[in-house]
Design an enzyme around this catalytic site. Structure first.
Site, PDB file in Angstrom:
ATOM      1  N   ASP A 136       1.198 -22.374  31.541  1.00 31.18           N
ATOM      2  CA  ASP A 136       1.170 -22.794  32.949  1.00 31.18           C
ATOM      3  C   ASP A 136       1.876 -21.427  33.606  1.00 31.18           C
ATOM      4  O   ASP A 136       3.202 -21.190  33.483  1.00 31.18           O
ATOM      5  CB  ASP A 136       2.371 -23.917  33.543  1.00 31.18           C
ATOM      6  CG  ASP A 136       2.156 -24.018  34.836  1.00 31.18           C
ATOM      7  OD1 ASP A 136       2.148 -23.160  35.575  1.00 31.18           O
ATOM      8  OD2 ASP A 136       2.218 -25.243  35.458  1.00 31.18           O
ATOM      9  N   HIS A 137       1.221 -20.453  34.054  1.00 34.50           N
ATOM     10  CA  HIS A 137       1.857 -19.096  34.117  1.00 34.50           C
ATOM     11  C   HIS A 137       2.706 -19.203  35.229  1.00 34.50           C
ATOM     12  O   HIS A 137       3.717 -18.206  35.357  1.00 34.50           O
ATOM     13  CB  HIS A 137       0.627 -17.918  34.519  1.00 34.50           C
ATOM     14  CG  HIS A 137      -0.044 -18.351  35.967  1.00 34.50           C
ATOM     15  ND1 HIS A 137      -1.046 -19.198  36.195  1.00 34.50           N
ATOM     16  CD2 HIS A 137       0.419 -17.677  37.075  1.00 34.50           C
ATOM     17  CE1 HIS A 137      -1.290 -19.132  37.417  1.00 34.50           C
ATOM     18  NE2 HIS A 137      -0.699 -18.149  38.137  1.00 34.50           N
ATOM     19  N   HIS A 175       1.629 -26.468  38.343  1.00 30.74           N
ATOM     20  CA  HIS A 175       2.594 -25.517  39.048  1.00 30.74           C
ATOM     21  C   HIS A 175       3.737 -26.256  39.823  1.00 30.74           C
ATOM     22  O   HIS A 175       4.770 -26.084  39.790  1.00 30.74           O
ATOM     23  CB  HIS A 175       1.937 -24.599  39.816  1.00 30.74           C
ATOM     24  CG  HIS A 175       0.699 -23.805  39.143  1.00 30.74           C
ATOM     25  ND1 HIS A 175       0.812 -23.463  37.783  1.00 30.74           N
ATOM     26  CD2 HIS A 175      -0.159 -23.362  39.725  1.00 30.74           C
ATOM     27  CE1 HIS A 175      -0.363 -22.827  37.604  1.00 30.74           C
ATOM     28  NE2 HIS A 175      -1.045 -22.887  38.728  1.00 30.74           N
TER      29      HIS A 175
HETATM   30  N1  LIG Z   1      -9.311 -15.892  35.539  1.00 29.56           N
HETATM   31  C1  LIG Z   1      -8.299 -16.006  35.751  1.00 29.56           C
HETATM   32  O1  LIG Z   1      -7.672 -15.430  36.487  1.00 29.56           O
HETATM   33  C2  LIG Z   1      -7.428 -17.337  35.423  1.00 29.56           C
HETATM   34  C3  LIG Z   1      -6.294 -17.683  35.742  1.00 29.56           C
HETATM   35  C4  LIG Z   1      -5.616 -18.833  35.239  1.00 29.56           C
HETATM   36  C5  LIG Z   1      -6.307 -19.634  34.176  1.00 29.56           C
HETATM   37  N2  LIG Z   1      -7.616 -19.179  33.705  1.00 29.56           N
HETATM   38  C6  LIG Z   1      -8.095 -19.951  32.535  1.00 29.56           C
HETATM   39  O2  LIG Z   1      -8.594 -19.084  31.637  1.00 29.56           O
HETATM   40  C7  LIG Z   1      -9.531 -19.590  31.059  1.00 29.56           C
HETATM   41  C8  LIG Z   1     -10.769 -18.380  31.086  1.00 29.56           C
HETATM   42  O3  LIG Z   1     -11.018 -18.162  32.446  1.00 29.56           O
HETATM   43  P1  LIG Z   1     -12.011 -16.878  32.928  1.00 29.56           P
HETATM   44  O4  LIG Z   1     -11.836 -16.747  34.293  1.00 29.56           O
HETATM   45  O5  LIG Z   1     -11.578 -15.523  31.948  1.00 29.56           O
HETATM   46  O6  LIG Z   1     -13.409 -17.286  32.313  1.00 29.56           O
HETATM   47  P2  LIG Z   1     -14.748 -16.429  32.230  1.00 29.56           P
HETATM   48  O7  LIG Z   1     -14.493 -14.921  32.928  1.00 29.56           O
HETATM   49  O8  LIG Z   1     -15.841 -17.134  32.643  1.00 29.56           O
HETATM   50  O9  LIG Z   1     -14.854 -16.044  30.654  1.00 29.56           O
HETATM   51  C9  LIG Z   1     -15.240 -17.105  29.768  1.00 29.56           C
HETATM   52  C10 LIG Z   1     -15.237 -16.398  28.531  1.00 29.56           C
HETATM   53  O10 LIG Z   1     -15.948 -17.207  27.420  1.00 29.56           O
HETATM   54  C11 LIG Z   1     -16.859 -16.527  26.683  1.00 29.56           C
HETATM   55  N3  LIG Z   1     -17.867 -17.696  26.235  1.00 29.56           N
HETATM   56  C12 LIG Z   1     -18.637 -18.488  27.235  1.00 29.56           C
HETATM   57  N4  LIG Z   1     -19.190 -19.560  26.477  1.00 29.56           N
HETATM   58  C13 LIG Z   1     -19.091 -19.156  25.074  1.00 29.56           C
HETATM   59  C14 LIG Z   1     -19.348 -19.729  23.994  1.00 29.56           C
HETATM   60  N5  LIG Z   1     -20.428 -20.623  23.734  1.00 29.56           N
HETATM   61  N6  LIG Z   1     -18.798 -19.034  22.641  1.00 29.56           N
HETATM   62  C15 LIG Z   1     -18.034 -17.905  22.648  1.00 29.56           C
HETATM   63  N7  LIG Z   1     -17.748 -17.487  23.959  1.00 29.56           N
HETATM   64  C16 LIG Z   1     -18.273 -17.988  25.147  1.00 29.56           C
HETATM   65  C17 LIG Z   1     -17.521 -15.672  27.783  1.00 29.56           C
HETATM   66  O11 LIG Z   1     -18.010 -14.681  27.267  1.00 29.56           O
HETATM   67  P3  LIG Z   1     -19.869 -14.588  26.717  1.00 29.56           P
HETATM   68  O12 LIG Z   1     -20.379 -15.002  28.009  1.00 29.56           O
HETATM   69  O13 LIG Z   1     -20.278 -13.447  26.393  1.00 29.56           O
HETATM   70  O14 LIG Z   1     -19.746 -15.624  25.659  1.00 29.56           O
HETATM   71  C18 LIG Z   1     -16.230 -15.033  28.543  1.00 29.56           C
HETATM   72  O15 LIG Z   1     -15.752 -14.075  27.456  1.00 29.56           O
HETATM   73  C19 LIG Z   1     -10.120 -20.824  31.571  1.00 29.56           C
HETATM   74  O16 LIG Z   1      -9.473 -21.968  31.114  1.00 29.56           O
HETATM   75  C20 LIG Z   1      -9.564 -20.408  33.066  1.00 29.56           C
HETATM   76  O17 LIG Z   1      -9.174 -21.734  33.665  1.00 29.56           O
HETATM   77  C21 LIG Z   1      -8.308 -18.170  34.237  1.00 29.56           C
END
Ligand SMILES: NC(=O)c1ccc[n+]([C@@H]2O[C@H](COP(=O)([O-])OP(=O)(O)OC[C@H]3O[C@@H](n4cnc5c(N)ncnc54)[C@H](OP(=O)(O)O)[C@@H]3O)[C@@H](O)[C@H]2O)c1
Length: 494
Positions: A179-180, A242
């Site tokens: 939980d950042h 949060h």
């Molecule tokens: N972004 C933020 O600021 C943020 C903040 C707080 C929490 N989070 C949490 O962090 C997590 C990731 O978020 P994100 O924003 O980084 O998501 P994202 O940009 O959609 O990234 C998803 C990642 O998963 C990979 N992926 C998807 N399907 C896959 C599969 N079947 N096998 C292997 N890799 C796969 C994608 O790459 P490919 O398409 O190449 O497979 C990509 O690297 C989530 O739980 C989100 O709730 C994110």
């Protein structure tokens, strides 16, 4: 130089947004501080077919503008990164991953230490944990720790199912649920403020505190995240995690020590004593709402239901205000008001602790309540309003504010939340991560409110750029209280 930590970090979601924007810069911060030096390697995985060189360019670009970065340090850092194209649903890929991890373990002399970081969509979390077990990726020597992103479940039942699946592979002491907010400077400062200042500590109870107000305001709307947000809403997205964590830090008893066990024990007691509501009470004590269109500075801002990907009949709340109570001997009866929402007047997370006014009438009604405000973001610091005296011969009072704000440059140079949290995970310190028992209780609380909302289609609105619907003001007015923070200057971008 910090004490170096050795580990192979396996990052699921290595090409994702979180990895680029937060995790690579955070690891780079640890590298610059010497916490990660020679004995570490990161395996980034995702489906797209990248080469190691391409991946290293991505990593270099993600860190090259960090404070103190030089092209040389960014490149040297990136040499520790390896890419594996991997579909997390395909068992065969875990075999190649295991081989690569073993090779890097030997090459970098890390002694079997592993951090598995799930930075992917939550529907994959269970699958990954199951495969890590079935394909025997966990090492026999060193540590094996799982870092898992939010959201942890969609409700109590799904969170429980997720927890069962990850605990089939990892013990609770190996699980680091992110939980950042717990990595933020001012969240971490709450304990010092409360327990290291006798002045504050003596007044931190129901005898002296009139009410506590927690605000997590966002200026932006739903942006491109409607697909996610329509199934979530402000309650699941912000309150369950949060807001509840801040509430725990504000109302917990003094821990016996600063060990993770001691801190979690007192936090856990807060959730044990969270005042539960019947459905009728839930509707009376919680307000939900959606932002409506508005014209701000001649700019038309869309309402929530007009955003791309949002249904015209959506009942997803973009705003929540609520009154909670913690039934401990120290806090019973003290209202804790919370509010969070999108498209509010401007972005800020702040906490106001409103103290009771003096009981005597020496100054008539002139004396105002003392208010301690903790600024969590974007500015970091605190302020205290006291009753001063108007200059001159009269006995007239006037409120004076004592302000402390961290120097902006120093604050920027301090480690970001993710840097602290990754460091904690590498050090095996679980203090700033959430325990299953906490999640279980907060989900059950939140589920009750959501279930109550599902009995009605009533959905108040608030014009974009305001601090919520009138019902949120009435919630406090009913108790003779008002929101301390009532900004008027609209700032629509974060
Ligand atoms: N972004 C933020 O600021 C943020 C903040 C707080 C929490 N989070 C949490 O962090 C997590 C990731 O978020 P994100 O924003 O980084 O998501 P994202 O940009 O959609 O990234 C998803 C990642 O998963 C990979 N992926 C998807 N399907 C896959 C599969 N079947 N096998 C292997 N890799 C796969 C994608 O790459 P490919 O398409 O190449 O497979 C990509 O690297 C989530 O739980 C989100 O709730 C994110």
């Amino acid at each position: 130089m910090a004490e170096e930590k050795a580990a192979v970090i396996i990052l699921f979601g290595g090409s994702g947004d979180l990895a680029r924007r937060k995790l690579y810069p955070a690891m780079f911060g640890l590298y610059q501080r010497g916490f990660l030096q020679d004995r570490f390697a990161v395996i980034g995985t995702a489906r797209r077919p990248w080469s190691d060189d391409y991946y290293r360019d991505i990593v270099t670009n993600a860190v090259k503008d960090q404070p103190g970065a030089t092209p040389e340090t960014a490149e040297a850092f990136a040499t520790h990164f390896y890419y594996q194209s991997h579909d997390v649903t395909d068992a065969a890929h875990y075999i190649t991953l295991k081989e690569l991890a073993a090779k890097l373990d030997a090459q970098y002399h890390v002694g079997g230490n592993r951090l598995y970081y799930m930075a992917m969509a939550p529907n994959f979390f269970s699958t990954i944990a199951e495969h890590l077990k079935s394909e025997s990726l966990l090492t026999a020597t060193g540590f094996n720790r799982l870092v898992i992103e939010k959201p942890f479940g969609h409700d109590y039942q799904s969170a429980k199912a997720l927890n069962e699946s990850i605990t089939a592979t990892f013990a609770e002491k190996q699980i680091y649920r992110i939980d950042h907010y717990l990595g933020k400077e001012m969240t971490q400062a709450i304990m010092g403020l409360r327990f290291a200042n006798p002045l504050v500590a003596a007044a931190w109870n129901k005898e002296h505190i009139q009410n506590i107000q927690i605000t997590l305001a966002e200026a932006v709307g739903v942006e491109e995240r409607a697909g996610y947000y329509e199934n979530s809403g402000a309650m699941r997205d912000m309150v369950q995690n949060h807001v509840m964590q801040l509430l725990a830090y504000l109302t917990m008893a003094r821990p016996q020590s600063l060990t993770p066990e001691a801190v979690h024990a007192v936090k856990g007691a807060v959730f044990d004593h969270l005042h539960s509501y019947s459905q009728k009470e839930a509707l009376a004590n919680f307000v939900r709402a959606q932002y409506a269109p508005a014209v701000i500075d001649k700019l038309t801002v869309a309402g929530y239901r007009d955003e791309a990907g949002v249904s015209q009949s959506s009942l997803t709340e973009t705003f929540v205000a609520g009154k909670l109570m913690v039934d401990t001997p120290e806090f019973a009866g003290v209202p804790i008001y919370i509010r969070t929402g999108k498209r509010l007047t401007r972005k800020s997370t702040q906490i106001s602790v409103v103290f009771k006014p003096v009981a005597h009438d020496l100054f008539g009604t002139q004396a105002k309540a003392n208010v301690l405000t903790i600024y969590v973001e974007p500015s970091e610091g605190f302020s205290l309003t006291l009753n001063g005296k108007v200059l001159g011969q009269s006995t007239e009072l006037m409120p004076e504010e004592l302000r402390f704000r961290h120097d902006e440059r120093a604050a920027k140079a301090a480690p970001e939340a993710y840097e602290r949290l990754i460091q904690d995970a590498l050090q095996g310190n679980q203090t700033n991560f959430t325990r299953w028992t906490e999640l279980s209780q907060t989900w059950q609380f939140v589920d009750t409110i959501i279930a109550a909302w599902q009995t009605t289609t009533a959905m108040p609105t608030y014009p974009a750029g305001t601090m919520g619907p009138k019902e949120a003001t009435e919630l406090l007015a009913r108790d003779g209280n008002q929101w301390v923070w009532q900004p008027t200057r609209v700032q629509l971008a974060d």
